[in-house]
Design a protein around this motif. Structure first.
Motif, mmCIF file in Angstrom:
data_model
loop_
_atom_site.group_PDB
_atom_site.id
_atom_site.type_symbol
_atom_site.label_atom_id
_atom_site.label_comp_id
_atom_site.label_asym_id
_atom_site.label_seq_id
_atom_site.Cartn_x
_atom_site.Cartn_y
_atom_site.Cartn_z
ATOM 1 N N ALA A 352 0.773 -1.040 -0.049
ATOM 2 C CA ALA A 352 -0.033 0.054 -0.086
ATOM 3 C C ALA A 352 0.850 1.214 0.061
ATOM 4 N N SER A 353 1.846 0.988 0.314
ATOM 5 C CA SER A 353 3.005 2.294 0.647
ATOM 6 C C SER A 353 3.341 2.669 -0.649
ATOM 7 N N GLU A 354 3.574 1.957 -1.644
ATOM 8 C CA GLU A 354 3.915 2.236 -2.890
ATOM 9 C C GLU A 354 2.754 2.839 -3.873
ATOM 10 N N HIS A 355 1.606 2.327 -3.590
ATOM 11 C CA HIS A 355 0.546 2.833 -4.119
ATOM 12 C C HIS A 355 0.390 4.376 -3.388
ATOM 13 N N GLU A 356 0.590 4.400 -2.389
ATOM 14 C CA GLU A 356 0.301 6.024 -1.878
ATOM 15 C C GLU A 356 1.562 6.895 -2.302
ATOM 16 N N ARG A 357 2.556 6.260 -2.602
ATOM 17 C CA ARG A 357 3.729 7.038 -3.209
ATOM 18 C C ARG A 357 3.420 7.605 -4.465
ATOM 19 N N GLN A 358 2.843 6.653 -5.303
ATOM 20 C CA GLN A 358 2.596 6.941 -6.607
ATOM 21 C C GLN A 358 1.389 8.040 -6.724
ATOM 22 N N ARG A 359 0.339 7.738 -5.969
ATOM 23 C CA ARG A 359 -0.409 8.912 -5.915
ATOM 24 C C ARG A 359 -0.063 10.376 -5.732
ATOM 25 N N ARG A 360 1.075 10.489 -4.671
ATOM 26 C CA ARG A 360 1.661 11.736 -4.336
ATOM 27 C C ARG A 360 2.452 12.069 -5.522
ATOM 28 N N VAL A 361 3.280 11.225 -6.183
ATOM 29 C CA VAL A 361 3.844 11.522 -7.330
ATOM 30 C C VAL A 361 2.987 12.137 -8.531
ATOM 31 N N GLY A 362 1.849 11.392 -8.532
ATOM 32 C CA GLY A 362 0.939 11.995 -9.610
ATOM 33 C C GLY A 362 0.535 13.275 -9.178
ATOM 34 N N VAL A 363 0.138 13.804 -8.111
ATOM 35 C CA VAL A 363 -0.221 15.113 -7.776
ATOM 36 C C VAL A 363 0.987 15.893 -8.112
ATOM 37 N N LEU A 364 2.266 15.640 -7.788
ATOM 38 C CA LEU A 364 3.313 16.416 -8.020
ATOM 39 C C LEU A 364 3.592 16.749 -9.642
ATOM 40 N N ARG A 365 3.321 15.453 -10.456
ATOM 41 C CA ARG A 365 3.585 15.527 -11.896
ATOM 42 C C ARG A 365 2.476 15.744 -12.674
#
Length: 426
Positions: A352-365
């Motif tokens: 789940a931590s990798e899904h959350e990281r990808q969500r935050r990266v999605g917000v940034l990019r």
């Protein structure tokens, strides 16, 4: 730093809190976002694709605010849509004019150089003609008799959306899915097996709800007139590309083509701008259809899978390379056995931590599936901000097993192709 199986336990160098991360993925801190995006923004997209991505993000954010406020209208025929339709007709009109002039040159120049000019224009017009989607010989096509259970599910989803089903299903090796028109009146559903295989049964229903939902909200960009005009413009752009390593004559030709190439790019960009808002709205509305059909939970789960589709590509490349090396110079059917099961197992193991990281990266990019979709994190947020919806279409384990059986033969064919040729990606 301590390790336990795949887990790494360490302290954040920025804020000092304990970090627990799977060693297969990026170590990052959820408390302060340290190292959340170590690679930084992906390379800037230039040209038409860059324009499309910037427009997708801008309209995606604007429409998110509108739809979050309760605006759900598809907008009907807008001025921008009518202008796009008019430009598309002009593009097709140019193709018709080329054919007419070519035919005239062929008739009047019979026996002379006019025939060569006429034949050239006719050949050019033929390559630029509006092309309807057709099934090619290399498509992995499933018709109703081949997959009655799959078609029954598609028909049930379509009926729940108030539309009709599809006339053909094509299964390919891309981590994607889509719908389009087939011929003049037909409908085609394309299912990327790598994506299908990593979804749960309810996420698959949400995927079908999303794709069939496009038929209910009239995305102009994918309509027959505008869509074929975009393909014609793409052909024009290909013809006008500069010749690499040119000689003297080709240098002159390259320079002469510059203004025409810029004109084609400008017209294509204008079509994108005119159809972008309707296309973005169509994606959000298709997401809403996915939630109504497959439940909010299923639609959000689908979004989470879309956020990590890069892992699908990486895993299939790694698996295909390993299996090809194991098979030596000749790849047998045995070398491809279990490919899709290995992919699904890996995707299920993503923490789940990798899904959350990808969500935050999605917000940034401003991550999106491609240049025509709104940012994925906004699509996900819009679903979660609404009232949770139960599934209106469900399937049982027996039906899911029968659908898997219908896809088994094409799955084995695609697995052998992926292992033999390597995986190109989506």
């Amino acid at each position: 730093m301590r390790t336990a199986g795949e887990e790494i336990v360490s302290s954040c160098p920025q804020c000092g809190v304990e970090i627990r991360t799977d060693r297969r993925f990026t170590t990052w801190c959820a408390a302060c976002d340290w190292n959340v995006d170590p690679q930084g923004p992906s390379e800037k997209k230039h040209g038409l694709d860059g324009v499309r991505r910037r427009v997708a993000q801008r309209y995606g954010e604007r429409l998110f605010d509108e739809l979050r406020g309760g605006e759900t209208s598809t907008g009907g025929r807008t001025l921008s849509g009518l202008l796009a339709f008019a430009i598309a007709l002009a593009v097709h009109g140019l193709t018709f004019a080329l054919a007419a002039v070519g035919l005239l040159g062929l008739v009047r120049g019979w026996g002379g150089l006019g025939m060569v000019f006429g034949l050239f224009l006719l050949a050019l017009a033929w390559s630029l003609r509006p092309r309807l989607n057709r099934l090619s010989d290399d498509n992995r096509v499933l018709l109703r008799d081949d997959a009655p259970e799959l078609y029954a599910l598609v028909d049930e989803v379509a009926a729940a959306l108030g539309t009709r089903g599809v006339d053909a299903v094509v299964v390919d090796a891309r981590a994607n899915a889509g719908v389009t028109h087939l011929g003049l009146r037909g409908r085609l559903l394309t299912l990327g097996l790598p994506l299908w295989e990593v979804l749960s049964p309810q996420q698959r229903i949400a995927l079908l709800g999303h794709e069939l939902g496009h038929f209910t909200n009239g995305d102009t960009r994918h309509g027959m007139v505008v869509g074929t005009a975009c393909r014609s413009l793409g052909t024009w752009h290909y013809y006008l590309l500069p010749v690499p390593n040119p000689n003297t004559i080709q240098v002159v030709t390259n320079l002469a083509c510059v203004p025409f190439r810029l004109l084609v790019m400008a017209v294509a960009a204008l079509l994108d701008l005119l159809t972008a808002q309707a296309s973005q709205r169509g994606e959000y509305l298709a997401d809403a259809a996915a939630a109504r059909i497959g439940s909010t939970e299923g639609a959000v789960g689908l979004m989470d899978r879309l956020l990590v589709t890069d892992s699908i590509v990486i895993t299939l490349r790694r698996e295909s390379n390993a299996r090809r090396m194991r098979g030596g110079s000749r790849v047998s059917a045995h070398d491809s056995d279990g490919l899709w099961e290995a992919l699904a197992a890996y995707m299920d193991s993503i923490p789940a931590s990798e899904h959350e990281r990808q969500r935050r990266v999605g917000v940034l990019r401003g991550h999106s599936v491609d240049a025509s979709h709104p940012p994925t994190h906004l699509r996900r947020r819009l679903l979660l901000d609404g009232m949770p919806l139960p599934a209106s279409v469900t399937t049982d384990a027996e039906a899911a097993e029968r659908i898997a059986g219908e896809l088994e033969a094409v799955g084995k064919t695609l697995a052998r192709k992926v292992v033999r040729d390597g995986y190109e990606g989506r």
